[in-house]
Write an enzyme that holds these catalytic residues in place. Structure first.
Site, PDB file in Angstrom:
ATOM      1  N   HIS A  66       1.048  -1.090   0.312  1.00 19.52           N
ATOM      2  CA  HIS A  66      -0.025  -0.423  -0.005  1.00 19.52           C
ATOM      3  C   HIS A  66       0.566   1.202  -0.238  1.00 19.52           C
ATOM      4  O   HIS A  66       0.496   2.085   0.180  1.00 19.52           O
ATOM      5  CB  HIS A  66      -0.610   0.007   1.393  1.00 19.52           C
TER       6      HIS A  66
ATOM      7  N   THR B 223      -9.028   6.013  -1.846  1.00 15.22           N
ATOM      8  CA  THR B 223      -9.858   5.649  -1.753  1.00 15.22           C
ATOM      9  C   THR B 223     -11.103   6.533  -1.793  1.00 15.22           C
ATOM     10  O   THR B 223     -12.450   6.556  -2.405  1.00 15.22           O
ATOM     11  CB  THR B 223     -10.212   4.504  -1.328  1.00 15.22           C
TER      12      THR B 223
ATOM     13  N   LYS C  41     -14.921   7.281  -3.659  1.00 10.18           N
ATOM     14  CA  LYS C  41     -16.316   7.995  -2.970  1.00 10.18           C
ATOM     15  C   LYS C  41     -16.878   9.208  -3.334  1.00 10.18           C
ATOM     16  O   LYS C  41     -18.403   9.384  -3.669  1.00 10.18           O
ATOM     17  CB  LYS C  41     -16.060   7.913  -1.344  1.00 10.18           C
TER      18      LYS C  41
ATOM     19  N   LYS D 257      -9.435  13.691   4.491  1.00  5.88           N
ATOM     20  CA  LYS D 257      -7.844  12.181   4.593  1.00  5.88           C
ATOM     21  C   LYS D 257      -6.973  12.979   5.979  1.00  5.88           C
ATOM     22  O   LYS D 257      -7.366  13.779   6.457  1.00  5.88           O
ATOM     23  CB  LYS D 257      -7.716  12.583   3.019  1.00  5.88           C
ATOM     24  N   ARG D 258      -6.213  11.698   6.105  1.00  6.13           N
ATOM     25  CA  ARG D 258      -5.414  11.751   7.489  1.00  6.13           C
ATOM     26  C   ARG D 258      -3.961  12.936   7.078  1.00  6.13           C
ATOM     27  O   ARG D 258      -4.071  13.351   5.206  1.00  6.13           O
ATOM     28  CB  ARG D 258      -4.610  10.151   7.454  1.00  6.13           C
TER      29      ARG D 258
ATOM     30  N   LYS E 244      -0.113  14.703   0.991  1.00  6.78           N
ATOM     31  CA  LYS E 244      -1.406  15.152   0.577  1.00  6.78           C
ATOM     32  C   LYS E 244      -1.400  15.901  -0.022  1.00  6.78           C
ATOM     33  O   LYS E 244      -2.494  16.553  -0.079  1.00  6.78           O
ATOM     34  CB  LYS E 244      -2.170  14.383   1.227  1.00  6.78           C
TER      35      LYS E 244
HETATM   36  C1  26Q Z   1       3.269   0.297  10.455  1.00  8.84           C
HETATM   37  C2  26Q Z   1       3.460   0.171  11.454  1.00  8.84           C
HETATM   38  C3  26Q Z   1       4.039   0.920  12.902  1.00  8.84           C
HETATM   39  C4  26Q Z   1       2.979   1.226  13.119  1.00  8.84           C
HETATM   40  C5  26Q Z   1       2.275   2.179  11.874  1.00  8.84           C
HETATM   41  C6  26Q Z   1       2.310   1.218  10.837  1.00  8.84           C
HETATM   42  C7  26Q Z   1       1.441   1.487   9.364  1.00  8.84           C
HETATM   43  C8  26Q Z   1      -0.223   1.598  10.157  1.00  8.84           C
HETATM   44  C9  26Q Z   1      -1.139   1.877   8.869  1.00  8.84           C
HETATM   45  C10 26Q Z   1       1.773   1.448   8.445  1.00  8.84           C
HETATM   46  C11 26Q Z   1       0.584   1.763   7.271  1.00  8.84           C
HETATM   47  C12 26Q Z   1      -0.613   2.177   7.669  1.00  8.84           C
HETATM   48  C13 26Q Z   1      -1.971   2.549   6.576  1.00  8.84           C
HETATM   49  C14 26Q Z   1      -1.082   2.697   5.634  1.00  8.84           C
HETATM   50  C15 26Q Z   1      -2.830   3.230   4.435  1.00  8.84           C
HETATM   51  O1  26Q Z   1      -3.570   3.764   4.673  1.00  8.84           O
HETATM   52  N1  26Q Z   1      -2.811   3.521   3.145  1.00  8.84           N
HETATM   53  C16 26Q Z   1      -2.785   3.653   2.317  1.00  8.84           C
HETATM   54  O2  26Q Z   1      -3.988   3.361   1.736  1.00  8.84           O
HETATM   55  C17 26Q Z   1      -4.890   3.147   1.338  1.00  8.84           C
HETATM   56  C18 26Q Z   1      -5.513   1.326   0.425  1.00  8.84           C
HETATM   57  O3  26Q Z   1      -4.731   0.896  -0.588  1.00  8.84           O
HETATM   58  C19 26Q Z   1      -4.491   3.459  -0.490  1.00  8.84           C
HETATM   59  O4  26Q Z   1      -5.404   4.762  -1.233  1.00  8.84           O
HETATM   60  C20 26Q Z   1      -3.845   4.975   0.462  1.00  8.84           C
HETATM   61  O5  26Q Z   1      -3.315   5.535  -0.867  1.00  8.84           O
HETATM   62  C21 26Q Z   1      -2.430   4.513   1.232  1.00  8.84           C
HETATM   63  O6  26Q Z   1      -2.337   5.525   1.647  1.00  8.84           O
END
Ligand code: 26Q
Length: 809
Positions: A365, A654, A658, A546-547, A552
């Protein structure tokens, strides 16, 4: 699948769907489950009774699906994810079970509103953002298309933190979704596994014996996930961490040291206590690694137990089991499965590796280097010594596979285990989440792997569930669509194409306009009630939710907003299109720059919204605590969707889907799934701007590009000067020094480089919006051409290209 909605298919017992039967079931739950009479019941009591009633309807299809999967000995999919951002369930399940109309009718007999009752449900916020929400959409689609599947995750006591603002600054408080009863939860204390940590290794007959130093019990909690029209249901199984009985120190307790006696217990429970609030990696955290292993080990044990209940031969595992890893977070699944096959089931190492590889798939991702998980060898040795040993062997084999290469790719570099490389070598398929992203995954992230294993990398562009993101979130547009093309689009979203001719039908355009007005009104009412903010309905609603992340580029948005404000001030009578800038989203608590950008947005809002000269032309709102439930109200109300990341940095997005599905036009870069959305809806119905991925790379290589871009833009310099002068922070002129310094001296995210083109595109947006008929046409064509982005399509692609599993329907 039936086109028109057939309630008889909802339940084996068709009479149950009638209002009298539903009323009886509801009142029974109110009396015997909740213990209240209709006269004395609070809105909470009604919600509990109603949820239990709806849940009852889910159980029959759930049992049927489970039984059929066993009887027909079907292959099952296991979706392993550290995050499931499911949001509220009551209305969603009611819609999928075809019960919504019945509920509305029955509740009205008691003077109750379904909407008010549903609003009381806390969001299950067991995720950060896109990756977690994608997992939730995929659960809905797997059930809808009849893919036998389990979601496996953690039952965090505290989901993503709650956000509020003090003096414009983000403050985090704990989220507590389990504080009141969770009516969807089936506790399964009998489904429990030991998960070991630490300890040491011994050798016996040339094999390793791992004796963990401690163990924690994983205890299952199940939620049924019913697909649309109730034809199939799968299970979301969430693990709760429980101390094993021997952890409580009875001697200390008896000696009166109560606090110390429960310390080991608290430590064990911490494994499912709280979701990490970062959406990039936070390196070196032992608790995070332990959480990841806890999820993975419990799930893999459960999977093998289920397989062995019906089969003996573990060599056939790939014929009956597909495990999908949602990013690398559960990537320890490879070593864990190898460990179980070799150490417990006595399979030879190489056979176990090829078996495991045939079972596993890995979805990437992100390309951001800071988001790629790496764990130090020291920490791995401490927490998972046997797994480290297996990874070392895999590393050696991987080097051999690369022949006499001079600098081979390794699973372990500089004493760090690279979880991406590990996940790749233990998976038969690796997928990116948009066409562009998959291209970059092949070329930039895994070029060597890709050459060694051509064809292993595939693209599966993300999707969203039309049930939650259209039927539930936008009832006005959903009924207009049904009235126009008939039912059935809910499970066959490509049918929205039938709307295309209606773009030229003025009566339809008017009805479409009314549905947008209704969604705006709904959002306006909610915002007024929840946050005391009044918005003008006729303005262009311009949204970025979004986050918070530098890539972004919420910063680009707010800097342009300041420029716009300055222009209005200079010439208030120039016929400006009234605009409401809506922003929302959380920043990781330790992400300083992201929090500073939030503060800037709130500071700008304070000035702009209180300026009597501009108030009616420009407003900036940042409702706190953006999440799934807010998105359901906000997205349908938007006219314009901001998808403005630096090209090459957003894997897919995503939210972009939406918004477009709900008739917002997109202003966006050629990034992630924007590229494909633009292809689908037509370039003429999309506001494109900005550098391409290749141009981004070139621009970054240019020394002093930030300064060059700033020198070329008087508009942007005026904006930065206003910030520097304290226009938006009169109490602290230096608040944004760090931000301004980054703009002038590095600008990694190319805000300055893209500013002028963004400004041009925004001008086009305003011109276009002023021509209501043209805008309406474009918006309708966006809706009509978004069918491709249904998560049902994504899931069918996973089933065909990765899981090799068939629909049971
Ligand atoms: C990893 C290790 C330690 C702590 C946290 C994490 C961690 C947690 C969540 C790393 C990444 C995430 C989330 C990532 C994320 O949401 N990515 C998004 O995924 C979507 C679905 O595929 C995409 O549409 C987005 O582009 C992408 O940013």
């Amino acid at each position: 699948m039936s086109q028109s909605f057939d309630t008889r298919k909802l339940n084996a017992n068709e009479t149950v769907n009638s209002a009298p039967a539903f009323r009886q079931a509801l009142l029974r739950h109110l009396q015997y489950t909740v213990g209240k009479s209709p006269q004395k019941a609070s809105i909470f009591d009604w919600r509990m009774a109603l949820s239990h009633t709806v849940r009852d309807y889910a159980v029959d299809p759930w049992f049927d699906a489970t039984r059929r999967t066993w009887d027909e000995d079907r292959k099952r999919v296991y979706y392993l994810s550290m995050e499931f951002l499911i949001g509220r369930l009551l209305e969603d399940q009611a819609i999928n079970l075809g019960l919504r109309d019945v509920i509305v009718r029955v509740l009205s007999e008691f003077g109750l509103s379904f909407a008010d009752i549903a609003e009381g449900e806390p969001d299950a916020a067991l995720g950060n953002g896109g990756l977690g929400r994608l997992a939730a959409c995929y659960l809905d689609s797997m059930s809808t298309v009849g893919c036998p599947a389990y979601g496996y995750g953690l039952r965090y006591e505290h989901g993503l933190f709650r956000q509020h603002f003090e003096h414009g600054r983000q403050i985090e408080t704990p989220e507590n979704w389990l504080a009141t009863d969770n009516p969807w939860d089936f506790n399964r204390p009998e489904a429990a596994y030991n998960v070991g940590f630490g300890g040491g290794l011994a050798e016996q007959d040339g094999t390793s014996i791992w004796t963990p130093g401690s163990k924690v019990i994983a205890s299952a909690h199940d939620t049924p996930v019913v697909g649309y029209a109730g034809q199939w249901a799968n299970t979301l199984r969430l693990w709760a961490a429980m101390p094993s009985a021997d952890l409580f120190d009875l001697n200390r307790f008896n000696a009166g040291d109560f606090a110390a006696a429960s310390e080991p217990e608290a430590l064990a429970r911490s494994l499912s206590r709280v979701l990490y609030p970062n959406d990039t990696t936070e390196g070196g955290k032992e608790l995070r690694l332990s959480q990841e292993y806890f999820l993975t080990s419990a799930s893999v044990q459960d999977i093998l137990r289920r397989y062995l209940a019906g089969h003996e031969n573990l060599l056939k595992l790939p014929e009956f089991v597909a495990i999908q890893m949602n990013d690398t977070h559960p990537a320890i699944a490879g070593p864990e499965l190898i460990r179980l096959l070799v150490d417990e089931h006595k399979m030879d190492f190489d056979t176990s590796v090829s078996t495991v590889t045939d079972v596993l798939g890995y979805t990437n991702h992100t390309l951001l280097p800071e988001a790629l998980e790496r764990w130090s060898v020291g920490l791995m040795r401490k927490v998972l010594p046997r797994h480290l040993q297996i990874i070392e062997t895999l590393d050696t084999q991987f080097i051999e596979l690369q022949g006499a290469k001079e600098n081979p790719v390794r699973l372990i570099n500089n004493d760090q285990v690279s979880m991406g490389d590990l996940a790749f070598t233990t998976s038969h398929k690796i997928n990116g989440v948009s066409a562009l992203h998959t291209e970059l995954v092949s070329q930039d992230l895994f070029p060597v792997h890709n050459e060694l294993h051509p064809g292993r990398i595939v693209n599966i562009t993300n999707g969203i569930t039309p049930r939650r993101w259209l039927k539930l979130a936008n009832p006005a547009l959903a009924s207009l669509i049904t009235d126009t093309i008939g039912a059935g689009w809910e499970t066959d979203l490509e049918r929205l194409r039938e709307l295309e001719p209606y773009a030229n039908d003025s009566a339809f355009r008017e009805a479409f306009g009314r549905s947008k007005a209704a969604a705006k009104e709904h959002f306006i009412q909610w915002l007024a009630k929840e946050h005391g903010i009044q918005l003008p309905a006729e303005a262009l609603f311009d949204a970025q939710v979004k986050r918070l992340h530098e890539y972004k580029r919420q910063l680009l948005n707010i800097l342009w907003t300041i420029a716009h404000y300055q222009r209005i001030k200079r010439d208030p009578q120039a016929g400006w299109v009234p605009r409401v800038k809506i922003l929302g989203g959380k920043a990781a608590p330790s992400y300083h720059m992201a929090k500073l950008i939030i503060q800037l947005i709130n500071d700008v809002a304070e000035v702009v919204n209180n300026d009597p000269e501009t108030q009616h032309l420009l407003r900036v709102v940042y409702p706190p605590n953006y999440g799934v439930s807010m998105a359901e109200k906000l997205i349908p109300a938007a006219d314009l969707s901001e998808q403005i990341s630096t090209a090459g940095m957003e894997a897919s997005g995503t939210g972009n889907m939406k918004f477009a599905l709900n008739g917002a036009l997109t202003i966006g870069t050629l990034d992630g799934a924007n590229v494909e959305i633009r292809e689908q809806v037509g370039a003429e119905n999309f506001f494109l701007f900005g550098l391409s991925t290749e141009q981004v790379a070139q621009r970054r290589a240019q020394e002093g590009h930030a300064r060059t871009a700033l020198e070329a833009s008087q508009t942007l310099r005026d904006v930065l000067q206003a910030i520097a002068e304290g226009t938006f922070s009169p109490d602290d002129h230096h608040r944004y020094d760090g931000l301004l310094d980054a703009m002038w001296n590095s600008d990694w995210f190319l805000v300055a480089s893209d500013f002028e083109d963004y400004d041009r595109a925004q001008t086009e947006v305003a011109e276009c919006y002023a021509d209501a008929e043209r805008w309406q046409r474009m918006a309708i064509l966006n809706v009509a051409r978004m069918g491709y982005f249904s998560s049902d399509r994504s899931i069918r692609q996973y089933m065909n290209q990765i899981w090799d599993v068939e629909s049971a329907l």
